[in-house]
Design an enzyme around this catalytic site. Sequence first.
Site, PDB file in Angstrom:
ATOM      1  N   ILE A 159      64.785  33.407 -33.146  1.00 40.73           N
ATOM      2  CA  ILE A 159      64.537  34.828 -32.885  1.00 40.73           C
ATOM      3  C   ILE A 159      64.675  35.668 -34.164  1.00 40.73           C
ATOM      4  O   ILE A 159      65.760  35.745 -34.752  1.00 40.73           O
ATOM      5  CB  ILE A 159      65.483  35.356 -31.767  1.00 40.73           C
ATOM      6  CG1 ILE A 159      65.362  34.455 -30.517  1.00 40.73           C
ATOM      7  CG2 ILE A 159      65.169  36.824 -31.439  1.00 40.73           C
ATOM      8  CD1 ILE A 159      63.953  34.231 -29.993  1.00 40.73           C
ATOM      9  N   GLU A 243      49.931  41.373 -30.987  1.00 38.73           N
ATOM     10  CA  GLU A 243      50.691  40.539 -31.916  1.00 38.73           C
ATOM     11  C   GLU A 243      49.750  39.597 -32.683  1.00 38.73           C
ATOM     12  O   GLU A 243      49.877  39.414 -33.895  1.00 38.73           O
ATOM     13  CB  GLU A 243      51.737  39.739 -31.128  1.00 38.73           C
ATOM     14  CG  GLU A 243      52.669  38.955 -32.023  1.00 38.73           C
ATOM     15  CD  GLU A 243      53.649  38.086 -31.240  1.00 38.73           C
ATOM     16  OE1 GLU A 243      53.890  38.380 -30.057  1.00 38.73           O
ATOM     17  OE2 GLU A 243      54.151  37.112 -31.820  1.00 38.73           O
ATOM     18  N   ARG A 244      48.783  39.036 -31.968  1.00 37.76           N
ATOM     19  CA  ARG A 244      47.881  38.068 -32.613  1.00 37.76           C
ATOM     20  C   ARG A 244      46.923  38.753 -33.567  1.00 37.76           C
ATOM     21  O   ARG A 244      46.596  38.213 -34.631  1.00 37.76           O
ATOM     22  CB  ARG A 244      47.167  37.242 -31.544  1.00 37.76           C
ATOM     23  CG  ARG A 244      48.159  36.273 -30.945  1.00 37.76           C
ATOM     24  CD  ARG A 244      47.717  35.516 -29.737  1.00 37.76           C
ATOM     25  NE  ARG A 244      48.860  34.718 -29.304  1.00 37.76           N
ATOM     26  CZ  ARG A 244      49.022  34.219 -28.087  1.00 37.76           C
ATOM     27  NH1 ARG A 244      48.100  34.413 -27.162  1.00 37.76           N
ATOM     28  NH2 ARG A 244      50.095  33.512 -27.796  1.00 37.76           N
TER      29      ARG A 244
HETATM   30  C1  LIG Z   1      60.504  31.756 -38.486  1.00 36.73           C
HETATM   31  C2  LIG Z   1      60.237  31.855 -37.027  1.00 36.73           C
HETATM   32  C3  LIG Z   1      60.318  33.091 -36.402  1.00 36.73           C
HETATM   33  C4  LIG Z   1      60.112  33.186 -35.022  1.00 36.73           C
HETATM   34  N1  LIG Z   1      60.311  34.388 -34.385  1.00 36.73           N
HETATM   35  C5  LIG Z   1      60.302  34.431 -33.016  1.00 36.73           C
HETATM   36  C6  LIG Z   1      60.710  35.622 -32.326  1.00 36.73           C
HETATM   37  O1  LIG Z   1      61.025  36.638 -32.927  1.00 36.73           O
HETATM   38  N2  LIG Z   1      60.728  35.581 -30.961  1.00 36.73           N
HETATM   39  C7  LIG Z   1      60.382  34.469 -30.243  1.00 36.73           C
HETATM   40  O2  LIG Z   1      60.439  34.509 -29.033  1.00 36.73           O
HETATM   41  N3  LIG Z   1      59.991  33.329 -30.877  1.00 36.73           N
HETATM   42  C8  LIG Z   1      59.962  33.280 -32.252  1.00 36.73           C
HETATM   43  N4  LIG Z   1      59.604  32.121 -32.895  1.00 36.73           N
HETATM   44  C9  LIG Z   1      59.251  30.940 -32.105  1.00 36.73           C
HETATM   45  C10 LIG Z   1      57.774  30.576 -32.163  1.00 36.73           C
HETATM   46  O3  LIG Z   1      57.026  31.503 -31.445  1.00 36.73           O
HETATM   47  C11 LIG Z   1      57.658  29.134 -31.625  1.00 36.73           C
HETATM   48  O4  LIG Z   1      58.203  28.285 -32.618  1.00 36.73           O
HETATM   49  C12 LIG Z   1      56.245  28.747 -31.307  1.00 36.73           C
HETATM   50  O5  LIG Z   1      55.774  29.471 -30.195  1.00 36.73           O
HETATM   51  C13 LIG Z   1      56.100  27.249 -31.001  1.00 36.73           C
HETATM   52  O6  LIG Z   1      57.030  26.838 -30.055  1.00 36.73           O
HETATM   53  P1  LIG Z   1      57.962  25.542 -30.351  1.00 36.73           P
HETATM   54  O7  LIG Z   1      58.544  25.713 -31.698  1.00 36.73           O
HETATM   55  O8  LIG Z   1      58.888  25.377 -29.222  1.00 36.73           O
HETATM   56  O9  LIG Z   1      56.947  24.334 -30.417  1.00 36.73           O
HETATM   57  P2  LIG Z   1      56.423  23.472 -29.150  1.00 36.73           P
HETATM   58  O10 LIG Z   1      55.946  24.387 -28.092  1.00 36.73           O
HETATM   59  O11 LIG Z   1      57.446  22.460 -28.800  1.00 36.73           O
HETATM   60  O12 LIG Z   1      55.165  22.754 -29.811  1.00 36.73           O
HETATM   61  C14 LIG Z   1      55.288  21.617 -30.664  1.00 36.73           C
HETATM   62  C15 LIG Z   1      53.882  21.208 -31.088  1.00 36.73           C
HETATM   63  O13 LIG Z   1      53.128  20.860 -29.927  1.00 36.73           O
HETATM   64  C16 LIG Z   1      51.947  21.643 -29.865  1.00 36.73           C
HETATM   65  N5  LIG Z   1      51.617  21.949 -28.483  1.00 36.73           N
HETATM   66  C17 LIG Z   1      52.407  22.507 -27.526  1.00 36.73           C
HETATM   67  N6  LIG Z   1      51.722  22.667 -26.382  1.00 36.73           N
HETATM   68  C18 LIG Z   1      50.469  22.206 -26.601  1.00 36.73           C
HETATM   69  C19 LIG Z   1      49.277  22.092 -25.815  1.00 36.73           C
HETATM   70  N7  LIG Z   1      49.224  22.544 -24.542  1.00 36.73           N
HETATM   71  N8  LIG Z   1      48.173  21.540 -26.381  1.00 36.73           N
HETATM   72  C20 LIG Z   1      48.197  21.112 -27.671  1.00 36.73           C
HETATM   73  N9  LIG Z   1      49.283  21.201 -28.471  1.00 36.73           N
HETATM   74  C21 LIG Z   1      50.400  21.741 -27.948  1.00 36.73           C
HETATM   75  C22 LIG Z   1      52.270  22.911 -30.634  1.00 36.73           C
HETATM   76  O14 LIG Z   1      51.106  23.564 -31.111  1.00 36.73           O
HETATM   77  C23 LIG Z   1      53.116  22.350 -31.769  1.00 36.73           C
HETATM   78  O15 LIG Z   1      52.281  21.833 -32.774  1.00 36.73           O
HETATM   79  C24 LIG Z   1      59.753  32.029 -34.282  1.00 36.73           C
HETATM   80  C25 LIG Z   1      59.647  30.796 -34.928  1.00 36.73           C
HETATM   81  C26 LIG Z   1      59.896  30.699 -36.275  1.00 36.73           C
HETATM   82  C27 LIG Z   1      59.834  29.326 -36.927  1.00 36.73           C
END
Ligand SMILES: Cc1cc2nc3c(=O)[nH]c(=O)nc-3n(C[C@H](O)[C@H](O)[C@H](O)COP(=O)(O)OP(=O)(O)OC[C@H]3O[C@@H](n4cnc5c(N)ncnc54)[C@H](O)[C@@H]3O)c2cc1C
Length: 387
Positions: A159, A243-244
């Site tokens: 976060i 956001e996007r």
């Molecule tokens: C520096 C940083 C700042 C952030 N800030 C915030 C914040 O302020 N608030 C917040 O809520 N979050 C935040 N995030 C979290 C960020 O949004 C998530 O890391 C991101 O959404 C990916 O989720 P995950 O890391 O759990 O990966 P996962 O969801 O576990 O995914 C792992 C891999 O699997 C792939 N994958 C997952 N599902 C599918 C699918 N259906 N089909 C194909 N591929 C798939 C993903 O693309 C990825 O390559 C931050 C992350 C970072 C590193």
Amino acid sequence: MNEYYFSEEHELFRQGLRQFYAKEVIPNIDEWEKAGEIPKYIWKKMGEMGYLGLNHPEKYGGSNVDFFYTVVFQEETLRVNSGGFGAAVGITPYMAGAHILASGSNYLKDKYLPKSISGEWIGALAISEPNAGSDVANIRTVAKREGEHYVINGSKTFITNGVLSDYIVAAVKTNPEAGAGGMSLIVIDRDTPGVSATKLNKLGWHASDTGEISFVDVRVPAEHLIGKEGHGFYYIMGRFQLERLMMAIGGASAAEFALEHALQYMSERQAFGKRINQFQALRHRIADMSAEIYRAKYFNYHLAKMHQDGKPVVKEASMAKLLSTELADQAIYKCLQFFGGYGFIEDYKIARMFRDSRIGTIGGGSSEIMREIIAKMVIDEVKYQKV
Ligand SMILES: Cc1cc2nc3c(=O)[nH]c(=O)nc-3n(C[C@H](O)[C@H](O)[C@H](O)COP(=O)(O)OP(=O)(O)OC[C@H]3O[C@@H](n4cnc5c(N)ncnc54)[C@H](O)[C@@H]3O)c2cc1C
């Protein structure tokens, strides 16, 4: 071409913001990168300048100007060359505060927006959890109603502003059995008993504090619920368009800044008796990159105009986020190559650009998730409504 989208006022705003960053931020940014956070006073200075309320109504202290001021804000913020700084200052107005503004009660707006816009309070948006990032509907943090309070238990990770923030807009399950329809958004004051956070060590974005947050029996007044119970998932999906789009604009700006920086270096560096910008192999790479950046940038401007006019751009914003963040990652990777060994040296700006661009294709919906959304809309003809 720029005058199709930006007026003289926008350009004056750009110059003012650039001067502000040159005086107040850029001289300090190396120190803040080392410290792993930016000092609270800079939010207040930005608030005083009106930079944190561009998208908020005047009655809360904002200026409610057109979306192209936000485009300028995002482009110039990326040129500070600290992705962490950009993330930290963008979260309150465009993510946490934006949810309160879009769907919160008057009570929540009056309580949180003026202090967010003045920079006194810092917000965080906490959706991701250790077991659910892309799969937002699968979060496990629970908010159980007990009289006039919700009692919250669970944890969040990654976060931005997780440790420094004064309040957290959190996604919680108010009805864990109901899947996406059981999710709600609630505002949690950071000093509420039972809230704790620790900072994560990251590859890049060093100047932003990225935290892991724990909620243990956190009692939050029921009036802190944003909008309606069970509507949280739809609010989150609805705000993703903005956001996007912001991430796409940031990606194109980061790529352009890296290219400008590389061109400057290439005009000075000599090899085999000539400046390296005279080697055809490198010139063609520059030509390709310039064309790709131009295409991404003006696609983003087109969508910014549509967004400003209130048109739904869910598919297009997903496309823009995919294209621009992938472009930034690849362009900066290629730019680093132009610096030879110096590109690998920490004192050179390009090293930080390289680290910071890597998160673009992961955060805010990964490239794979963007492709999923686009595929569903293009192949299965799914229609996402603007919330
Ligand atoms: C520096 C940083 C700042 C952030 N800030 C915030 C914040 O302020 N608030 C917040 O809520 N979050 C935040 N995030 C979290 C960020 O949004 C998530 O890391 C991101 O959404 C990916 O989720 P995950 O890391 O759990 O990966 P996962 O969801 O576990 O995914 C792992 C891999 O699997 C792939 N994958 C997952 N599902 C599918 C699918 N259906 N089909 C194909 N591929 C798939 C993903 O693309 C990825 O390559 C931050 C992350 C970072 C590193």
